[in-house]
Enzyme design. Structure first.
Site, PDB file in Angstrom:
ATOM      1  N   CYS A  63       0.868  -1.181   0.000  1.00 27.32           N
ATOM      2  CA  CYS A  63       0.000   0.000   0.000  1.00 27.32           C
ATOM      3  C   CYS A  63       0.905   1.231   0.000  1.00 27.32           C
ATOM      4  O   CYS A  63       2.052   1.167  -0.422  1.00 27.32           O
ATOM      5  CB  CYS A  63      -0.973  -0.010   1.183  1.00 27.32           C
ATOM      6  SG  CYS A  63      -0.189   0.218   2.788  1.00 27.32           S
ATOM      7  N   ARG A  64       0.424   2.352   0.491  1.00 29.91           N
ATOM      8  CA  ARG A  64       1.222   3.573   0.487  1.00 29.91           C
ATOM      9  C   ARG A  64       2.342   3.518   1.514  1.00 29.91           C
ATOM     10  O   ARG A  64       3.483   3.816   1.227  1.00 29.91           O
ATOM     11  CB  ARG A  64       0.323   4.791   0.742  1.00 29.91           C
ATOM     12  CG  ARG A  64       1.071   6.115   0.728  1.00 29.91           C
ATOM     13  CD  ARG A  64       0.105   7.292   0.931  1.00 29.91           C
ATOM     14  NE  ARG A  64       0.861   8.460   1.359  1.00 29.91           N
ATOM     15  CZ  ARG A  64       1.195   8.739   2.617  1.00 29.91           C
ATOM     16  NH1 ARG A  64       0.820   7.923   3.595  1.00 29.91           N
ATOM     17  NH2 ARG A  64       1.874   9.819   2.915  1.00 29.91           N
TER      18      ARG A  64
END
Length: 98
Positions: A63-64
């Site tokens: 993810c980020r």
């Protein structure tokens, strides 16, 4: 929960290893760039799309920053999937993006 660093993933990627990467960011985040070959399954859809995954394969969750992918990793682990969370997420990724 198993964890792998972005550097370790990049080394495996650069060595030509076949990686099964699931990017759980939202579609608009992925449009800014993702690890080449990564499949986008937004976190909110993981539960509904896990039937697309193969329990005999290993998946690297991204993810980020590592938080959402950590939740996805724990969720999929609870259903018997072999998953690893990429620590630091795309913020730590220094490799190529598509």
């Amino acid at each position: 929960m198993k964890v792998i660093s972005a550097k370790e993933v990049e080394a495996l990627f650069n060595d030509g290893k076949k990686l099964n990467i699931i990017d759980v960011r939202d579609v608009n985040e992925v449009e800014a760039g993702k690890i080449p070959g990564a499949v986008n399954i937004p976190l909110g859809l993981v539960e509904f799309r896990m039937h697309e995954l193969d329990k005999s394969k290993e998946y690297i969750m991204v993810c980020r920053s590592g938080g959402r992918s950590g939740r996805a990793t724990q969720f999929l682990e609870s259903y018997g999937f072999n998953v690893i969370n990429m620590a630091g997420g795309m913020l730590a990724w220094e490799g190529t993006v598509e």
